[in-house]
Write a protein that holds these residues in place. Structure first.
Motif, PDB file in Angstrom:
ATOM      1  N   ILE A  73      37.439  44.042  47.027  1.00 42.59           N
ATOM      2  CA  ILE A  73      37.968  43.979  46.877  1.00 42.59           C
ATOM      3  C   ILE A  73      38.751  44.101  48.161  1.00 42.59           C
ATOM      4  O   ILE A  73      39.532  43.344  48.818  1.00 42.59           O
ATOM      5  CB  ILE A  73      38.991  44.245  45.890  1.00 42.59           C
ATOM      6  CG1 ILE A  73      38.094  43.257  44.861  1.00 42.59           C
ATOM      7  CG2 ILE A  73      40.305  42.899  45.622  1.00 42.59           C
ATOM      8  CD1 ILE A  73      39.069  43.263  42.569  1.00 42.59           C
ATOM      9  N   ARG A  74      39.830  44.835  47.955  1.00 40.22           N
ATOM     10  CA  ARG A  74      40.189  45.653  49.573  1.00 40.22           C
ATOM     11  C   ARG A  74      39.722  44.743  51.082  1.00 40.22           C
ATOM     12  O   ARG A  74      40.249  44.665  51.834  1.00 40.22           O
ATOM     13  CB  ARG A  74      40.537  46.979  50.060  1.00 40.22           C
ATOM     14  CG  ARG A  74      41.432  47.432  48.819  1.00 40.22           C
ATOM     15  CD  ARG A  74      41.314  49.072  48.792  1.00 40.22           C
ATOM     16  NE  ARG A  74      42.203  49.069  49.769  1.00 40.22           N
ATOM     17  CZ  ARG A  74      42.095  51.003  50.066  1.00 40.22           C
ATOM     18  NH1 ARG A  74      41.801  51.305  49.651  1.00 40.22           N
ATOM     19  NH2 ARG A  74      42.512  50.994  50.895  1.00 40.22           N
ATOM     20  N   SER A 119      39.075  33.145  49.137  1.00 40.29           N
ATOM     21  CA  SER A 119      37.659  33.395  49.569  1.00 40.29           C
ATOM     22  C   SER A 119      36.640  34.255  47.986  1.00 40.29           C
ATOM     23  O   SER A 119      37.409  34.574  47.226  1.00 40.29           O
ATOM     24  CB  SER A 119      37.407  34.706  50.400  1.00 40.29           C
ATOM     25  OG  SER A 119      36.102  34.931  50.339  1.00 40.29           O
ATOM     26  N   PRO A 120      35.730  33.480  47.973  1.00 37.39           N
ATOM     27  CA  PRO A 120      35.127  34.023  46.588  1.00 37.39           C
ATOM     28  C   PRO A 120      34.493  35.581  46.354  1.00 37.39           C
ATOM     29  O   PRO A 120      34.256  35.880  47.663  1.00 37.39           O
ATOM     30  CB  PRO A 120      33.596  33.152  46.561  1.00 37.39           C
ATOM     31  CG  PRO A 120      33.472  32.812  47.576  1.00 37.39           C
ATOM     32  CD  PRO A 120      34.908  32.170  48.716  1.00 37.39           C
ATOM     33  N   LEU A 121      34.229  35.863  45.496  1.00 32.48           N
ATOM     34  CA  LEU A 121      34.513  37.373  45.353  1.00 32.48           C
ATOM     35  C   LEU A 121      32.715  37.915  45.171  1.00 32.48           C
ATOM     36  O   LEU A 121      32.257  38.833  44.205  1.00 32.48           O
ATOM     37  CB  LEU A 121      35.138  38.635  44.179  1.00 32.48           C
ATOM     38  CG  LEU A 121      36.450  38.363  44.417  1.00 32.48           C
ATOM     39  CD1 LEU A 121      37.188  39.236  43.347  1.00 32.48           C
ATOM     40  CD2 LEU A 121      37.148  38.770  45.451  1.00 32.48           C
ATOM     41  N   SER A 122      32.304  36.586  45.049  1.00 23.77           N
ATOM     42  CA  SER A 122      30.469  36.834  44.950  1.00 23.77           C
ATOM     43  C   SER A 122      29.933  37.606  45.546  1.00 23.77           C
ATOM     44  O   SER A 122      28.872  38.395  45.222  1.00 23.77           O
ATOM     45  CB  SER A 122      29.720  35.457  44.963  1.00 23.77           C
ATOM     46  OG  SER A 122      30.383  34.908  46.433  1.00 23.77           O
ATOM     47  N   ASP A 123      30.388  37.740  46.839  1.00 22.95           N
ATOM     48  CA  ASP A 123      29.649  39.040  47.336  1.00 22.95           C
ATOM     49  C   ASP A 123      29.969  40.256  46.830  1.00 22.95           C
ATOM     50  O   ASP A 123      29.092  41.193  47.078  1.00 22.95           O
ATOM     51  CB  ASP A 123      29.771  39.150  49.008  1.00 22.95           C
ATOM     52  CG  ASP A 123      29.682  37.824  49.965  1.00 22.95           C
ATOM     53  OD1 ASP A 123      28.241  37.385  48.347  1.00 22.95           O
ATOM     54  OD2 ASP A 123      29.992  37.489  50.642  1.00 22.95           O
ATOM     55  N   VAL A 124      31.165  40.393  46.245  1.00 23.51           N
ATOM     56  CA  VAL A 124      31.641  42.147  45.759  1.00 23.51           C
ATOM     57  C   VAL A 124      31.160  42.267  45.059  1.00 23.51           C
ATOM     58  O   VAL A 124      30.502  43.431  44.804  1.00 23.51           O
ATOM     59  CB  VAL A 124      33.234  42.028  45.984  1.00 23.51           C
ATOM     60  CG1 VAL A 124      33.189  42.717  45.069  1.00 23.51           C
ATOM     61  CG2 VAL A 124      34.018  41.875  46.971  1.00 23.51           C
ATOM     62  N   PHE A 125      30.913  41.286  43.974  1.00 22.36           N
ATOM     63  CA  PHE A 125      29.776  41.852  42.521  1.00 22.36           C
ATOM     64  C   PHE A 125      28.503  41.767  42.978  1.00 22.36           C
ATOM     65  O   PHE A 125      27.971  41.917  42.380  1.00 22.36           O
ATOM     66  CB  PHE A 125      30.150  39.905  41.940  1.00 22.36           C
ATOM     67  CG  PHE A 125      31.907  40.129  41.168  1.00 22.36           C
ATOM     68  CD1 PHE A 125      31.955  41.159  40.791  1.00 22.36           C
ATOM     69  CD2 PHE A 125      32.328  38.324  40.611  1.00 22.36           C
ATOM     70  CE1 PHE A 125      34.129  40.625  40.345  1.00 22.36           C
ATOM     71  CE2 PHE A 125      33.341  38.792  40.536  1.00 22.36           C
ATOM     72  CZ  PHE A 125      34.131  39.914  40.267  1.00 22.36           C
ATOM     73  N   ARG A 126      28.164  41.494  43.689  1.00 21.41           N
ATOM     74  CA  ARG A 126      26.870  41.333  44.274  1.00 21.41           C
ATOM     75  C   ARG A 126      26.451  41.935  44.414  1.00 21.41           C
ATOM     76  O   ARG A 126      25.331  43.383  44.114  1.00 21.41           O
ATOM     77  CB  ARG A 126      26.463  40.528  45.259  1.00 21.41           C
ATOM     78  CG  ARG A 126      24.640  39.832  45.162  1.00 21.41           C
ATOM     79  CD  ARG A 126      23.882  39.194  46.672  1.00 21.41           C
ATOM     80  NE  ARG A 126      25.005  39.365  47.705  1.00 21.41           N
ATOM     81  CZ  ARG A 126      25.296  39.405  48.529  1.00 21.41           C
ATOM     82  NH1 ARG A 126      25.850  38.021  48.073  1.00 21.41           N
ATOM     83  NH2 ARG A 126      26.124  39.736  49.331  1.00 21.41           N
TER      84      ARG A 126
END
Length: 457
Positions: free
Chosen positions: A38-39, A146-153
Motif C-alpha cells: 500500500i505504501r 489505483s486498484p489494490l489488486s496487485d497488492v492482494f495478488r
C-alpha cells in the motif's frame, strides 16, 4: 492408553512451539507485505498527483478555463487501471476518467478533502488520493486512484507459498528434533540401563565422567546418591549385626541361668536368689541397650523432636556430677569441678542431661582406682564448652576414630558393663543442638572430651 516416550513428547512440544512461531511469523510477513504494498501504491499515486497538477496548470495557462483544462488533463493522463478526476472546490466533477471506480457520495471537497483512503466497490479495492490545490484564483481538487489488486495478488501468492512451505518446514524440523532428542537423551538412557544393572550389594556406580555439562552433573549426583545409599545400607547392616551380637549375650546368660536352675527339682534359697540376681542384671542391661537403640533409631529416622526450655547449664552439669558420684565412689574415683557462674541456655533438658551423664560415666569407667575426673564448664563469646578429663591410659591413635562408632568398646575388661552406645548418643545430642562432641586430646595421662554448644540454636 500408551504414554508417549520423553523423546516423542519433546519432539511434539518442539514442533508445536515451532508451528506457533511460524504462524506468527507468517502473519507478520503478510501484514508487512500488505503495508509495504500500500505504501508503494501511495508513492505512485503521489507522483501521479504531482503530474496531474502540472498538466492542469499547463492547460490553465493556455485556455484559462478550469472545466476545459480539467477535461484535457484527464484525457491526457487517462489509463486503463488508473482513475483520474478533477473537481471544483464544492466537490462537483469537472472532468473524470473513473475506470470502474465509483466514489458515490464520497466525492471530496476542497475544504475537507482527505489525503488518502481506501474504498471497496463492485470493481474491487481501490486506493484513493485527493489533494486540494490552488491554481491562481481557482481551487481544484485532484483525485487519483489505483486498484489494490496487485497488492492482494502478491499477498495471496505469499500465503500460498506459506501453506506449502510451513508443513515442509515442520516435517523437517520434527524429524530433526526427533534425531536431536535421541542424541541428547542417549546418555540418560545409557545411565538408566547401567543403574538398573547395579547390584544391591555391589560397589559399582555409573563410573567417573569427564563431562562438565548438566549430564555430567546428573551422573555425579547419582554416584553421590548411590554412595550415600550404600553407606546407609552398610551402617544399617552393621547396626543390625552389632545389635544382634549385643542382645545375644544377655539373652544367652538368662537362658543358661534358667536352664541350670530348672535342671534340678529342688534348690536352696540362696541359689534362687543368685539366679534371680543374674537374670535381673541382664534384664537391666537389656533394658539399657534397647532404650539406647531406640533413641538412635528415632534419631536416624528424624523422629526425635527436641523440647527446648530455658535452663542453666552450670546447674545441670552440677546435678549430673552429683548423680555420677555414686559410681565414682564405688570405683574409687574422685570427680573435681571448679565453681562456675550462671550460664543460661536454651535446649532440651533431658537430652542435655543424658549427654553430660554419658560423657561423665565414660570418664569414670576409664579412670583407674584412685584417679580423678575433672569437669570444667566455660561460657565463651560464641558457645558454651564443657570439658571432661580423665586419668585413664588414653586411647590409641588408630582407635580414636572409632570411639564414636556404635557398639565399640575398646576395653575388653568392660565387656558386659556397657552397651557401647553412650558416646554415639552423646555426640548425636550435641549435633541435635547444632554443637559438637570431640575428643580434644588423649595420651598416657588421660583423655579430654569437649562438648561445644552454640549459644543460639
Amino acid at each position: 492408553m500408551t504414554r508417549l516416550s520423553l523423546r516423542a513428547r519433546l519432539t511434539l512440544w518442539y514442533t508445536l512451539a515451532l508451528l506457533v512461531v511460524l504462524c506468527l511469523f507468517g502473519a507478520n510477513v503478510l501484514w508487512q507485505q500488505r503495508r509495504i504494498g500500500i505504501r508503494r501504491v501511495d508513492r505512485e499515486l503521489e507522483t501521479f498527483t504531482a503530474t496531474l497538477a502540472h498538466v492542469v496548470q499547463e492547460e490553465l495557462n493556455e485556455k484559462d478555463d478550469p472545466p476545459t483544462a480539467a477535461a484535457e488533463a484527464s484525457s491526457t493522463l487517462a489509463a486503463p487501471r488508473r482513475a483520474v478526476a478533477v473537481l471544483d472546490a464544492r466537490g462537483r466533477v469537472l472532468a473524470a476518467k473513473w475506470s470502474g471506480l465509483d466514489l458515490g457520495d464520497a466525492l471530496p471537497r476542497g475544504d475537507d478533502a482527505p489525503r488518502v483512503w481506501s474504498v471497496e466497490n463492485a470493481s474491487g479495492a481501490w486506493r484513493v488520493h485527493a489533494r486540494a490545490q490552488a491554481f491562481g484564483a481557482a481551487t481544484l481538487v485532484l483525485v487519483v486512484a489505483s486498484p489494490l489488486s496487485d497488492v492482494f495478488r502478491e499477498q495471496h501468492e505469499v500465503q500460498e507459498a506459506m501453506l506449502v512451505g510451513i508443513p515442509i518446514v515442520l516435517l523437517l524440523a520434527g524429524a530433526g528434533g526427533l534425531w536431536l532428542a535421541s542424541i541428547g537423551l542417549r546418555p540418560i538412557t545409557d545411565m538408566a540401563q547401567r543403574a538398573a544393572r547395579i547390584p544391591p550389594t555391589g560397589l559399582e556406580d555409573l563410573g567417573q565422567t569427564e563431562r562438565t555439562d548438566e549430564l555430567g552433573q546428573l551422573a555425579a549426583a547419582f554416584n553421590g546418591l548411590v554412595a550415600r545409599l550404600r553407606a546407609a545400607l552398610q551402617t544399617q547392616r552393621q547396626f543390625m549385626a552389632d545389635a544382634s551380637h549385643e542382645l545375644r549375650t544377655p539373652v544367652s546368660i538368662v537362658r543358661a541361668t534358667a536352664d541350670v536352675m530348672l535342671s534340678r527339682e529342688h534348690r536352696d534359697e540362696g541359689e534362687y536368689r543368685e539366679a534371680v540376681a543374674i537374670v535381673g542384671g541382664q534384664a537391666q542391661r537389656l533394658g539399657r541397650l534397647v532404650e539406647d537403640m531406640l533413641v538412635l533409631a528415632r534419631a536416624d529416622a528424624g523422629g526425635y523432636r527436641l523440647r527446648p526450655v530455658d535452663l542453666y547449664l552450670d546447674e545441670l552439669v552440677a546435678d549430673c556430677r552429683r548423680a555420677v558420684d555414686v559410681l565414682a565412689t564405688e570405683r574409687g574415683v574422685t570427680i573435681r569441678s571448679a565453681a562456675s557462674p550462671d550460664i543460661p541456655f536454651r535446649g532440651d533438658e533431658d537430652l542435655l542431661r543424658r549427654l553430660v551423664l554419658n560423657v561423665l560415666q565414660n570418664a569414670v569407667q576409664h579412670s583407674p582406682s584412685g584417679g580423678a575426673v575433672a569437669v570444667d564448664i566455660r561460657q565463651e563469646p560464641d558457645a558454651v564448652r564443657i570439658r571432661v578429663s580423665d586419668e585413664g591410659p588414653g586411647i590409641p591413635l588408630d582407635d580414636q576414630r572409632r570411639i564414636f562408632d556404635r557398639f565399640v568398646q575398646l576395653d575388653p575388661s568392660r565387656r558386659g558393663q556397657g552397651t557401647g552406645l553412650g558416646l554415639p548418643i552423646a555426640r548425636w545430642i550435641a549435633e541435635a543442638h547444632h554443637g559438637t562432641l570431640l575428643l580434644e586430646s588423649s595420651g598416657p595421662g588421660g583423655s579430654t572430651f569437649c562438648v561445644s554448644l552454640p549459644l543460639s540454636m
